[in-house]
Design a protein around this motif. Structure first.
Motif, PDB file in Angstrom:
ATOM      1  N   PHE A  93       0.827  -1.193   0.000  1.00 12.40           N
ATOM      2  CA  PHE A  93       0.000   0.000   0.000  1.00 12.40           C
ATOM      3  C   PHE A  93       0.872   1.258   0.000  1.00 12.40           C
ATOM      4  O   PHE A  93       1.995   1.262   0.505  1.00 12.40           O
ATOM      5  N   GLU A  94       0.310   2.326  -0.523  1.00 14.01           N
ATOM      6  CA  GLU A  94       0.861   3.664  -0.359  1.00 14.01           C
ATOM      7  C   GLU A  94       0.132   4.297   0.819  1.00 14.01           C
ATOM      8  O   GLU A  94      -1.081   4.513   0.749  1.00 14.01           O
ATOM      9  N   VAL A  95       0.840   4.581   1.901  1.00 14.40           N
ATOM     10  CA  VAL A  95       0.207   4.971   3.159  1.00 14.40           C
ATOM     11  C   VAL A  95       0.457   6.443   3.474  1.00 14.40           C
ATOM     12  O   VAL A  95       1.580   6.935   3.347  1.00 14.40           O
ATOM     13  N   THR A  96      -0.610   7.118   3.901  1.00 13.03           N
ATOM     14  CA  THR A  96      -0.536   8.483   4.403  1.00 13.03           C
ATOM     15  C   THR A  96      -0.986   8.485   5.860  1.00 13.03           C
ATOM     16  O   THR A  96      -1.985   7.842   6.200  1.00 13.03           O
ATOM     17  N   LEU A  97      -0.257   9.200   6.697  1.00  7.46           N
ATOM     18  CA  LEU A  97      -0.582   9.278   8.113  1.00  7.46           C
ATOM     19  C   LEU A  97      -1.197  10.632   8.440  1.00  7.46           C
ATOM     20  O   LEU A  97      -0.732  11.667   7.950  1.00  7.46           O
ATOM     21  N   PHE A  98      -2.227  10.627   9.291  1.00  7.20           N
ATOM     22  CA  PHE A  98      -2.812  11.869   9.794  1.00  7.20           C
ATOM     23  C   PHE A  98      -2.796  11.833  11.313  1.00  7.20           C
ATOM     24  O   PHE A  98      -3.280  10.869  11.930  1.00  7.20           O
ATOM     25  N   GLY A  99      -2.257  12.870  11.934  1.00  6.78           N
ATOM     26  CA  GLY A  99      -2.220  12.945  13.392  1.00  6.78           C
ATOM     27  C   GLY A  99      -1.538  14.217  13.833  1.00  6.78           C
ATOM     28  O   GLY A  99      -1.151  15.066  13.012  1.00  6.78           O
ATOM     29  N   ARG A 100      -1.338  14.332  15.139  1.00  7.42           N
ATOM     30  CA  ARG A 100      -0.730  15.540  15.691  1.00  7.42           C
ATOM     31  C   ARG A 100       0.788  15.565  15.506  1.00  7.42           C
ATOM     32  O   ARG A 100       1.425  16.597  15.683  1.00  7.42           O
ATOM     33  N   GLY A 101       1.370  14.412  15.199  1.00  9.04           N
ATOM     34  CA  GLY A 101       2.809  14.350  15.004  1.00  9.04           C
ATOM     35  C   GLY A 101       3.598  14.301  16.290  1.00  9.04           C
ATOM     36  O   GLY A 101       4.806  14.556  16.288  1.00  9.04           O
ATOM     37  N   ARG A 102       2.951  13.946  17.385  1.00 12.30           N
ATOM     38  CA  ARG A 102       3.621  13.929  18.680  1.00 12.30           C
ATOM     39  C   ARG A 102       4.039  12.528  19.122  1.00 12.30           C
ATOM     40  O   ARG A 102       4.996  12.368  19.880  1.00 12.30           O
ATOM     41  N   THR A 103       3.307  11.502  18.687  1.00 13.31           N
ATOM     42  CA  THR A 103       3.604  10.133  19.094  1.00 13.31           C
ATOM     43  C   THR A 103       4.538   9.488  18.081  1.00 13.31           C
ATOM     44  O   THR A 103       4.202   9.379  16.901  1.00 13.31           O
ATOM     45  N   ASN A 104       5.699   9.064  18.553  1.00  9.60           N
ATOM     46  CA  ASN A 104       6.689   8.414  17.683  1.00  9.60           C
ATOM     47  C   ASN A 104       6.889   9.188  16.375  1.00  9.60           C
ATOM     48  O   ASN A 104       6.707   8.644  15.273  1.00  9.60           O
ATOM     49  N   PRO A 105       7.281  10.454  16.458  1.00  5.97           N
ATOM     50  CA  PRO A 105       7.397  11.259  15.239  1.00  5.97           C
ATOM     51  C   PRO A 105       8.452  10.758  14.260  1.00  5.97           C
ATOM     52  O   PRO A 105       8.403  11.105  13.072  1.00  5.97           O
ATOM     53  N   ASP A 106       9.408   9.965  14.735  1.00  3.10           N
ATOM     54  CA  ASP A 106      10.453   9.455  13.850  1.00  3.10           C
ATOM     55  C   ASP A 106      10.095   8.111  13.214  1.00  3.10           C
ATOM     56  O   ASP A 106      10.892   7.561  12.438  1.00  3.10           O
ATOM     57  N   LEU A 107       8.916   7.598  13.546  1.00  3.39           N
ATOM     58  CA  LEU A 107       8.486   6.306  12.997  1.00  3.39           C
ATOM     59  C   LEU A 107       8.029   6.481  11.548  1.00  3.39           C
ATOM     60  O   LEU A 107       7.462   7.507  11.186  1.00  3.39           O
ATOM     61  N   PHE A 108       8.308   5.489  10.734  1.00  7.95           N
ATOM     62  CA  PHE A 108       7.918   5.463   9.322  1.00  7.95           C
ATOM     63  C   PHE A 108       8.465   6.665   8.543  1.00  7.95           C
ATOM     64  O   PHE A 108       7.708   7.430   7.930  1.00  7.95           O
ATOM     65  N   PRO A 109       9.777   6.861   8.554  1.00  6.85           N
ATOM     66  CA  PRO A 109      10.345   7.957   7.763  1.00  6.85           C
ATOM     67  C   PRO A 109      10.054   7.726   6.280  1.00  6.85           C
ATOM     68  O   PRO A 109      10.071   6.604   5.787  1.00  6.85           O
ATOM     69  N   GLY A 110       9.762   8.789   5.606  1.00  6.74           N
ATOM     70  CA  GLY A 110       9.479   8.686   4.182  1.00  6.74           C
ATOM     71  C   GLY A 110       8.005   8.656   3.849  1.00  6.74           C
ATOM     72  O   GLY A 110       7.624   8.923   2.695  1.00  6.74           O
ATOM     73  N   LEU A 111       7.149   8.330   4.829  1.00  6.27           N
ATOM     74  CA  LEU A 111       5.715   8.334   4.562  1.00  6.27           C
ATOM     75  C   LEU A 111       5.181   9.762   4.599  1.00  6.27           C
ATOM     76  O   LEU A 111       5.671  10.616   5.340  1.00  6.27           O
ATOM     77  N   GLU A 112       4.166  10.011   3.800  1.00  5.58           N
ATOM     78  CA  GLU A 112       3.510  11.316   3.835  1.00  5.58           C
ATOM     79  C   GLU A 112       2.799  11.486   5.170  1.00  5.58           C
ATOM     80  O   GLU A 112       2.038  10.606   5.597  1.00  5.58           O
TER      81      GLU A 112
END
Length: 319
Positions: A25-44
């Motif tokens: 899948f091509e995955v996009t994340l939506f959130g506040r960016g506070r939880t595990n901000p370094d997780l999944f580098p490269g994802l939108e």
């Protein structure tokens, strides 16, 4: 396949993202960016805040599906749907077994079991309101998207990166061995689903474009609370003696202890047919044990402290 995940960097959302990426899948994340901000580098990453109603980042773009992991109250879900409109194909809402009535139910009910009346006049999450608020969210998603709506109702979820540490408590306690104080009947049935099995079900439902409601429960074999503790001990290479103690004096909401749990058992038949795997409980326990040790076994906010457990065991001996 383009997937938008509303809340994808903590536990269940994290597992869904990992499975979706493995599936291609091509995955996009939506959130506040506070939880595990370094997780999944490269994802939108689209930054917004469901609590304040900030969905501006969702004003553009389209996705084949959205997985809503962080919708707890109708406002969250309604505002997300308003922002997305018809720019998503399937809306997968992660709900809960708390939607069901608590009394008068037989064990092993299916997805058509009567639910609790919906609640819309509060956003306070408590034992009394959590389930009814999820019912309202389910109803809103189904009303908006119809056959493009999918509802997943997990039981108790376990696995690495569990922010609640419910299952982790028993894994860690069993690894210490010895006499284990249990403020419940060891024969109490429990249903534990591995977070990675839940994620696989969600992704498969999206791949198959499948509507309806599905229970995400496990493991494959019926398990009791006493049996769960013993499995955790075997995985850790220890021996335990389970000592049932009076619940008086035990911390509230003790991990996996529920007086009404027998009536809350659910059938996984529909979800199994749709692709829900069944990771053995021993595998889940081993992976949680390794993860907990790798993070240094931080203090847990639930269950007995060693001193409380010893007092409970001493009280049992005196009685």
């Amino acid at each position: 396949m383009r997937l938008l995940v509303l809340g994808g960097t903590s536990f269940v959302g994290r597992a869904i993202v990992e499975d979706a990426l493995r599936t291609g899948f091509e995955v996009t994340l939506f959130g506040r960016g506070r939880t595990n901000p370094d997780l999944f580098p490269g994802l939108e990453r689209l930054v917004g805040d469901r609590d304040t109603g900030d969905y501006a980042a969702l004003s553009d773009g389209s996705w084949d599906a959205v997985a809503d992991v962080s919708g707890y109250v109708p406002r969250h879900v309604g505002q997300a749907m308003d922002a997305l409109g018809d720019r998503v194909g399937r809306y997968v809402f992660i709900s809960s077994h708390a939607v069901y009535e608590r009394t008068g139910l037989a064990p092993g009910g299916d997805e058509d079991t009567p639910r609790r009346p919906p609640v819309r006049d509060t956003e306070e999450l408590s034992e009394a309101t959590y389930g009814p608020l999820k019912v309202a969210c389910e109803d809103d998603v189904t009303a908006r998207y119809g056959t493009r709506a999918t509802i997943v109702r997990p039981g108790k979820v376990a696995g690495p990166h569990d922010s609640m540490d419910t299952f982790t408590y028993w894994v860690r306690r069993a690894a210490r061995g010895g006499r284990v104080a249990l403020p419940a009947d060891p024969a109490q049935p429990v249903q534990i689903v591995d977070s990675r099995d839940l994620a696989r079900l969600v992704v498969q439902l999206i791949c198959d474009d499948r509507p309806g409601a599905f229970h995400a429960v496990g493991p494959a074999e019926p398990t009791t609370l006493g049996g769960l503790i013993e499995i955790c001990a075997r995985v850790a290479g220890t021996e335990v003696e389970i000592v049932p103690v009076a619940p008086d004096g035990a911390p509230p909401m003790f991990p996996l202890v529920r007086p009404d749990w027998p009536t809350q058992q659910r059938s996984a038949a529909r979800a199994r047919r749709a692709g829900l795997p069944a990771t053995p409980l021993a595998v889940t326990a081993a992976d949680v044990l390794a993860w907990d040790r790798s993070r240094g076994e931080p203090p847990l906010p639930l269950g007995y402290t060693p001193e409380q457990e010893q007092a409970a065991l001493n009280g049992h001996h005196s009685a």
